[in-house]
Design a protein around this motif. Sequence first.
Motif, PDB file in Angstrom:
ATOM      1  N   MET A   1       2.181  -4.008  -8.205  1.00 34.47           N
ATOM      2  CA  MET A   1       2.444  -3.418  -6.909  1.00 34.47           C
ATOM      3  C   MET A   1       1.241  -2.563  -6.495  1.00 34.47           C
ATOM      4  SD  MET A   1       5.663  -1.059  -5.834  1.00 34.47           S
ATOM      5  CE  MET A   1       6.622  -2.019  -4.713  1.00 34.47           C
ATOM      6  N   VAL A   2       0.883  -2.649  -5.252  1.00 34.19           N
ATOM      7  CA  VAL A   2      -0.258  -1.909  -4.734  1.00 34.19           C
ATOM      8  C   VAL A   2       0.196  -0.522  -4.304  1.00 34.19           C
ATOM      9  CG1 VAL A   2      -2.014  -1.840  -2.951  1.00 34.19           C
ATOM     10  CG2 VAL A   2      -1.351  -4.023  -3.941  1.00 34.19           C
ATOM     11  N   LYS A   3      -0.530   0.479  -4.774  1.00 30.72           N
ATOM     12  CA  LYS A   3      -0.240   1.855  -4.348  1.00 30.72           C
ATOM     13  C   LYS A   3      -1.193   2.213  -3.212  1.00 30.72           C
ATOM     14  CE  LYS A   3       1.446   3.554  -8.735  1.00 30.72           C
ATOM     15  NZ  LYS A   3       1.337   4.582  -9.771  1.00 30.72           N
ATOM     16  N   HIS A   4      -0.637   2.719  -2.141  1.00 26.68           N
ATOM     17  CA  HIS A   4      -1.451   3.116  -1.000  1.00 26.68           C
ATOM     18  C   HIS A   4      -1.690   4.617  -1.073  1.00 26.68           C
ATOM     19  CE1 HIS A   4      -1.203  -0.778   0.963  1.00 26.68           C
ATOM     20  NE2 HIS A   4       0.059  -0.804   0.596  1.00 26.68           N
ATOM     21  N   HIS A   5      -2.922   5.003  -0.882  1.00 25.86           N
ATOM     22  CA  HIS A   5      -3.285   6.407  -0.874  1.00 25.86           C
ATOM     23  C   HIS A   5      -4.177   6.665   0.340  1.00 25.86           C
ATOM     24  CE1 HIS A   5      -6.730   4.488  -2.772  1.00 25.86           C
ATOM     25  NE2 HIS A   5      -7.447   5.519  -2.400  1.00 25.86           N
TER      26      HIS A   5
END
Length: 57
Positions: A1-5
């Motif tokens: 899963m891609v974490k957005h920051h």
Amino acid sequence: MVKHHPLTLEEVVDHCRALAYAIIEIPHPVVKELLMYILSERLELLNHTLDMEVLAE
């Protein structure tokens, strides 16, 4: 899963530089127009990020 920051200031600047380079190098007018639109959004984000940093000081 891609974490957005949130993007850092340096990341936004890198995006702007890459987009500007691509606009200069790519000859296709439709692609240039799309890249210019994305660049304008990134420049707006850069301006907002700089404003937030100034307010935080």
